[in-house]
Design a protein around this motif. Sequence first.
Motif, PDB file in Angstrom:
ATOM      1  N   PRO A 192      -1.566   5.460  -1.605  1.00 32.19           N
ATOM      2  CA  PRO A 192      -0.396   5.339  -0.807  1.00 32.19           C
ATOM      3  C   PRO A 192      -0.332   6.222   0.504  1.00 32.19           C
ATOM      4  CG  PRO A 192       0.037   5.657  -2.789  1.00 32.19           C
ATOM      5  CD  PRO A 192      -1.236   5.880  -2.816  1.00 32.19           C
ATOM      6  N   ARG A 232       0.835  -1.119  -0.064  1.00 30.88           N
ATOM      7  CA  ARG A 232       0.017   0.099  -0.012  1.00 30.88           C
ATOM      8  C   ARG A 232       0.627   1.228   0.195  1.00 30.88           C
ATOM      9  NH1 ARG A 232      -5.239   0.564   3.327  1.00 30.88           N
ATOM     10  NH2 ARG A 232      -5.661  -0.538   1.307  1.00 30.88           N
ATOM     11  N   SER A 233       2.143   1.349   0.819  1.00 31.17           N
ATOM     12  CA  SER A 233       2.509   2.722   0.849  1.00 31.17           C
ATOM     13  C   SER A 233       3.445   2.592  -0.244  1.00 31.17           C
ATOM     14  CB  SER A 233       3.581   2.547   2.237  1.00 31.17           C
ATOM     15  OG  SER A 233       4.573   1.567   2.201  1.00 31.17           O
ATOM     16  N   SER A 234       3.896   1.791  -0.915  1.00 34.20           N
ATOM     17  CA  SER A 234       4.879   2.083  -2.117  1.00 34.20           C
ATOM     18  C   SER A 234       4.044   2.273  -3.401  1.00 34.20           C
ATOM     19  CB  SER A 234       5.412   0.663  -2.605  1.00 34.20           C
ATOM     20  OG  SER A 234       4.604  -0.372  -3.118  1.00 34.20           O
ATOM     21  N   GLY A 235       2.751   2.472  -3.310  1.00 33.74           N
ATOM     22  CA  GLY A 235       1.908   2.615  -4.395  1.00 33.74           C
ATOM     23  C   GLY A 235       1.416   1.664  -5.374  1.00 33.74           C
ATOM     24  N   ARG A 237      -2.281   0.929  -5.736  1.00 35.60           N
ATOM     25  CA  ARG A 237      -3.118   1.996  -6.582  1.00 35.60           C
ATOM     26  C   ARG A 237      -2.720   1.573  -7.836  1.00 35.60           C
ATOM     27  NH1 ARG A 237      -3.436   8.560  -5.982  1.00 35.60           N
ATOM     28  NH2 ARG A 237      -5.079   7.907  -4.452  1.00 35.60           N
TER      29      ARG A 237
END
Length: 190
Positions: free
Chosen positions: A124, A22-25, A28
Amino acid sequence: MAETVSQTQFLINGAVRQREWRSSGKSRTGAIVFLLVLVAIGIGLIFAGQGHPNDNSAPTCDGKTMSTSDICDEYTNGALTSSSSYQDLLDQQHNGQPGEIVFGGVLIGVAVLLSIPLLRAYSPSRPWGKPIGFLCPQCGGPNLREASMSRSTTKGRTKTTYRGVVTLCSPACGFSAVRRPDPVAKKNRR
Protein backbone atom coordinates in the motif's frame (compact mmCIF):
# COMPACT_ATOMS: atom_id res chain seq x y z
CA MET A 1 -16.99 12.05 -30.21
CA ALA A 2 -19.28 10.77 -27.45
CA GLU A 3 -17.79 7.29 -27.93
CA THR A 4 -14.25 8.63 -27.34
CA VAL A 5 -15.36 10.34 -24.12
CA SER A 6 -16.88 7.12 -22.78
CA GLN A 7 -13.74 5.16 -23.74
CA THR A 8 -11.59 7.72 -21.97
CA GLN A 9 -13.77 7.72 -18.86
CA PHE A 10 -13.83 3.91 -18.90
CA LEU A 11 -10.01 3.83 -18.74
CA ILE A 12 -9.86 6.60 -16.10
CA ASN A 13 -12.39 4.79 -13.88
CA GLY A 14 -10.29 1.63 -14.10
CA ALA A 15 -7.12 3.51 -13.16
CA VAL A 16 -8.81 5.22 -10.20
CA ARG A 17 -10.14 1.87 -8.93
CA GLN A 18 -6.69 0.31 -9.35
CA ARG A 19 -5.09 3.18 -7.39
CA GLU A 20 -7.68 2.87 -4.59
CA TRP A 21 -7.27 -0.93 -4.52
CA ARG A 22 -3.51 -0.55 -4.07
CA SER A 23 -3.63 2.23 -1.44
CA SER A 24 -6.32 0.45 0.63
CA GLY A 25 -4.14 -2.63 1.08
CA LYS A 26 -6.58 -4.91 -0.78
CA SER A 27 -3.91 -5.61 -3.40
CA ARG A 28 -1.52 -6.96 -0.77
CA THR A 29 -4.31 -8.99 0.81
CA GLY A 30 -5.06 -10.48 -2.62
CA ALA A 31 -1.38 -11.39 -3.07
CA ILE A 32 -1.28 -13.05 0.38
CA VAL A 33 -4.44 -15.05 -0.38
CA PHE A 34 -2.95 -16.17 -3.71
CA LEU A 35 0.25 -17.33 -1.97
CA LEU A 36 -1.68 -19.15 0.75
CA VAL A 37 -3.79 -20.95 -1.87
CA LEU A 38 -0.61 -22.11 -3.62
CA VAL A 39 0.81 -23.40 -0.32
CA ALA A 40 -2.47 -25.14 0.60
CA ILE A 41 -2.66 -26.88 -2.79
CA GLY A 42 0.99 -27.90 -2.43
CA ILE A 43 0.44 -29.34 1.05
CA GLY A 44 -2.69 -31.14 -0.16
CA LEU A 45 -0.78 -32.72 -3.05
CA ILE A 46 2.04 -33.80 -0.75
CA PHE A 47 -0.39 -35.50 1.63
CA ALA A 48 -2.37 -37.04 -1.23
CA GLY A 49 0.78 -38.41 -2.81
CA GLN A 50 2.06 -40.04 0.40
CA GLY A 51 0.17 -43.26 -0.16
CA HIS A 52 -1.42 -45.40 2.52
CA PRO A 53 1.08 -47.99 3.82
CA ASN A 54 -1.39 -49.41 6.36
CA ASP A 55 -4.31 -49.64 3.93
CA ASN A 56 -4.69 -53.31 3.05
CA SER A 57 -8.10 -52.98 1.44
CA ALA A 58 -8.47 -54.57 -1.96
CA PRO A 59 -7.65 -52.29 -4.91
CA THR A 60 -10.31 -51.47 -7.48
CA CYS A 61 -10.38 -51.76 -11.27
CA ASP A 62 -13.06 -49.81 -13.13
CA GLY A 63 -14.81 -49.21 -9.81
CA LYS A 64 -15.02 -52.92 -8.99
CA THR A 65 -13.16 -54.53 -6.09
CA MET A 66 -10.47 -56.92 -7.29
CA SER A 67 -9.64 -60.37 -5.95
CA THR A 68 -6.06 -61.65 -5.63
CA SER A 69 -6.09 -63.49 -8.98
CA ASP A 70 -7.55 -60.57 -11.02
CA ILE A 71 -5.67 -58.57 -13.65
CA CYS A 72 -6.73 -55.00 -14.39
CA ASP A 73 -6.51 -54.16 -18.11
CA GLU A 74 -6.75 -50.53 -19.21
CA TYR A 75 -7.82 -49.66 -22.75
CA THR A 76 -7.54 -46.42 -24.69
CA ASN A 77 -9.51 -46.13 -27.93
CA GLY A 78 -10.03 -49.90 -27.92
CA ALA A 79 -6.30 -50.70 -27.60
CA LEU A 80 -4.80 -52.31 -24.50
CA THR A 81 -2.52 -49.73 -22.84
CA SER A 82 -1.59 -51.43 -19.55
CA SER A 83 -2.16 -54.48 -17.40
CA SER A 84 -1.74 -54.50 -13.64
CA SER A 85 -2.00 -57.38 -11.23
CA TYR A 86 -3.70 -57.25 -7.87
CA GLN A 87 -0.28 -57.01 -6.16
CA ASP A 88 0.88 -54.18 -8.50
CA LEU A 89 -2.17 -52.08 -7.64
CA LEU A 90 -1.81 -52.86 -3.93
CA ASP A 91 1.83 -51.70 -4.08
CA GLN A 92 0.77 -48.48 -5.83
CA GLN A 93 -1.83 -47.94 -3.13
CA HIS A 94 0.84 -48.33 -0.42
CA ASN A 95 3.59 -46.30 -2.11
CA GLY A 96 1.55 -43.34 -3.24
CA GLN A 97 2.32 -41.03 -6.14
CA PRO A 98 5.79 -39.44 -6.08
CA GLY A 99 4.79 -37.10 -8.92
CA GLU A 100 2.14 -35.49 -6.70
CA ILE A 101 4.67 -35.05 -3.90
CA VAL A 102 7.16 -33.38 -6.24
CA PHE A 103 4.50 -31.12 -7.79
CA GLY A 104 3.25 -30.13 -4.33
CA GLY A 105 6.81 -29.27 -3.29
CA VAL A 106 7.28 -27.21 -6.45
CA LEU A 107 4.08 -25.25 -5.72
CA ILE A 108 5.26 -24.48 -2.19
CA GLY A 109 8.67 -23.45 -3.54
CA VAL A 110 7.07 -21.14 -6.11
CA ALA A 111 4.94 -19.54 -3.37
CA VAL A 112 8.03 -18.94 -1.22
CA LEU A 113 9.98 -17.47 -4.16
CA LEU A 114 7.10 -15.18 -5.16
CA SER A 115 6.30 -13.99 -1.65
CA ILE A 116 8.79 -11.12 -1.36
CA PRO A 117 8.38 -9.76 -4.92
CA LEU A 118 4.57 -9.90 -4.70
CA LEU A 119 4.38 -8.32 -1.26
CA ARG A 120 6.70 -5.50 -2.39
CA ALA A 121 4.88 -4.96 -5.68
CA TYR A 122 1.46 -4.75 -4.01
CA SER A 123 2.48 -2.76 -0.96
CA PRO A 124 0.00 0.00 0.00
CA SER A 125 2.95 2.36 0.48
CA ARG A 126 4.00 1.92 -3.14
CA PRO A 127 2.19 4.54 -5.24
CA TRP A 128 0.17 3.77 -8.35
CA GLY A 129 1.87 4.37 -11.70
CA LYS A 130 5.14 6.07 -12.56
CA PRO A 131 5.89 9.70 -11.75
CA ILE A 132 6.15 12.09 -14.67
CA GLY A 133 8.21 15.26 -14.68
CA PHE A 134 5.39 17.76 -15.26
CA LEU A 135 3.30 19.86 -12.92
CA CYS A 136 -0.43 19.20 -12.75
CA PRO A 137 -2.33 21.60 -15.04
CA GLN A 138 -5.22 21.72 -12.56
CA CYS A 139 -3.56 22.17 -9.14
CA GLY A 140 0.04 22.98 -10.13
CA GLY A 141 1.41 20.21 -7.87
CA PRO A 142 4.10 17.65 -8.73
CA ASN A 143 1.78 14.69 -8.10
CA LEU A 144 1.17 13.50 -11.67
CA ARG A 145 1.60 9.75 -12.20
CA GLU A 146 0.78 7.64 -15.24
CA ALA A 147 0.35 4.00 -16.19
CA SER A 148 -0.70 2.00 -19.24
CA MET A 149 -4.22 0.68 -18.85
CA SER A 150 -6.15 -1.97 -20.72
CA ARG A 151 -9.82 -2.68 -20.03
CA SER A 152 -12.33 -4.82 -21.88
CA THR A 153 -16.06 -5.01 -22.36
CA THR A 154 -18.07 -7.80 -23.95
CA LYS A 155 -21.35 -7.41 -25.82
CA GLY A 156 -22.62 -10.64 -27.30
CA ARG A 157 -19.75 -12.23 -29.18
CA THR A 158 -17.75 -9.03 -29.53
CA LYS A 159 -15.09 -8.24 -26.99
CA THR A 160 -13.74 -4.68 -27.17
CA THR A 161 -10.48 -3.83 -25.43
CA TYR A 162 -9.58 -0.21 -24.74
CA ARG A 163 -5.96 0.75 -24.21
CA GLY A 164 -4.29 4.02 -23.30
CA VAL A 165 -1.89 5.77 -20.97
CA VAL A 166 -3.82 7.23 -18.03
CA THR A 167 -2.45 10.21 -16.10
CA LEU A 168 -3.80 10.94 -12.61
CA CYS A 169 -3.00 13.59 -10.03
CA SER A 170 -3.62 13.12 -6.31
CA PRO A 171 -7.14 12.09 -5.24
CA ALA A 172 -7.61 15.52 -3.66
CA CYS A 173 -6.92 17.26 -6.99
CA GLY A 174 -8.87 14.87 -9.20
CA PHE A 175 -7.11 15.67 -12.49
CA SER A 176 -7.16 12.84 -15.02
CA ALA A 177 -6.29 12.45 -18.68
CA VAL A 178 -5.81 9.67 -21.23
CA ARG A 179 -3.38 9.53 -24.13
CA ARG A 180 -3.81 7.17 -27.07
CA PRO A 181 -7.19 5.59 -26.33
CA ASP A 182 -7.60 2.95 -29.02
CA PRO A 183 -10.40 0.38 -29.09
CA VAL A 184 -9.60 -3.07 -30.40
CA ALA A 185 -12.63 -5.22 -31.19
CA LYS A 186 -12.38 -8.99 -31.44
CA LYS A 187 -15.10 -11.46 -32.24
CA ASN A 188 -15.22 -14.48 -29.96
CA ARG A 189 -15.78 -17.66 -31.91
CA ARG A 190 -17.89 -20.31 -30.21
